[in-house]
Design an enzyme around this catalytic site. Structure first.
Site, PDB file in Angstrom:
ATOM      1  N   TYR A 162       0.825  -1.213   0.000  1.00  0.00           N
ATOM      2  CA  TYR A 162       0.000   0.000   0.000  1.00  0.00           C
ATOM      3  C   TYR A 162       0.858   1.262   0.000  1.00  0.00           C
ATOM      4  CZ  TYR A 162      -3.978   2.999   1.240  1.00  0.00           C
ATOM      5  OH  TYR A 162      -4.950   3.965   1.256  1.00  0.00           O
ATOM      6  N   LYS A 179       1.022   4.123  -2.982  1.00  0.00           N
ATOM      7  CA  LYS A 179       0.559   5.484  -2.738  1.00  0.00           C
ATOM      8  C   LYS A 179       1.686   6.505  -2.893  1.00  0.00           C
ATOM      9  CE  LYS A 179      -3.790   4.619  -1.994  1.00  0.00           C
ATOM     10  NZ  LYS A 179      -4.855   5.172  -2.850  1.00  0.00           N
TER      11      LYS A 179
END
Length: 259
Positions: free
Chosen positions: A145, A149
């Site tokens: 993640y 991002k």
């Protein structure tokens, strides 16, 4: 003339609220999500200003097909679609790593590139990408993640520099500790919620509405001279490291000899 907005990952959570805010702001909204029935229900709840399409942002043909259904190029694009694949890096299956990168980062690239050309020919507009504070500061067990991002933050800057000549502004919103959608499981634990709220200088979790308001601001002419920026909407969380450390009052004086 009513302008169009595209919001990805719009079936629930932050994406659904962004779509609702966009309709309220006067846009005609194309709500895209891989879950067709769910996004149909959301669009029906929002009302006449919102139409739904089942779209896989990680599939270029799916995105192109949905874009072809738009009666005109959008004035606003919100790349919100994303998935989480948490876990320690030593144990993270490669398939989960690749899945998160494919949806979160490559999906943002595919949607942005597909729509930027038509937007430029129609006079420009704004693209707002959704990153995360996890993309600004590393956290343990965030799996793929954080990397996905962080990639969105840099991709936003890249898009902004290349597409400025098309009249397109590209910015990024990095949500902090938000109680919406994917985070429901985290805040089901009351003690976890209490500790996390205590870590935020504004002493509360953020909401989907907080994020939607920031997105619509960056997409509006009020931010007409803003591009290539990442706005952390986090209640001051990522700036609060020193504030969390103990400090004796005896050192709180001005200069070596005191005030």
């Amino acid at each position: 003339m009513t302008e169009w907005a595209v919001v990805t990952g719009a079936a629930q959570g932050i994406g659904a609220v962004i779509a609702e805010f966009a309709v309220t702001a006067g846009y005609r909204v194309a709500a895209w999500d891989i879950d067709g029935p769910a996004v149909e229900r959301t669009a029906a709840e929002i009302g006449d200003g919102c139409v739904a399409s089942a779209v896989d942002v990680a599939d270029e043909e799916s995105v192109r097909a949905a874009a072809a259904l738009l009666p005109e190029p959008p004035r606003l694009v919100v790349n919100n679609a994303g998935i989480v694949r948490f876990g320690p890096l030593l144990d993270l299956p490669l398939a989960e790593w690749e899945s998160a990168l494919r949806v979160n980062l490559t999906g943002t690239f595919i949607v942005g590139r597909t729509l930027a050309g038509p937007m430029g020919k129609a006079g420009g507009g704004a693209i707002v990408n959704l990153a995360s504070v996890n993309g600004l500061a590393a956290a343990p067990h965030a799996g793929a993640y954080s990397a996905s991002k962080a990639g969105i933050v840099r991709l936003t800057e890249h898009m902004a520099m290349e597409w400025a000549k098309l009249g397109i502004r590209v910015n990024c919103v990095a949500p902090g500790l938000i109680h919406a959608g994917m985070s429901d499981a985290i805040y089901a634990d009351a003690e976890v919620r209490r500790v996390r709220e205590g870590a935020v200088p504004l002493a509360r979790l953020g909401s989907a509405e907080d994020i939607a308001a920031a997105v619509l601001f960056l997409g509006s002419e009020k931010a007409g001279y803003v591009t290539g920026q990442t706005l952390a909407v986090d209640g001051g969380l990522i700036k609060s490291t020193l504030a969390a450390l103990p400090r004796p009052q005896s050192v709180d004086s001005v200069g070596p000899g005191g005030s």
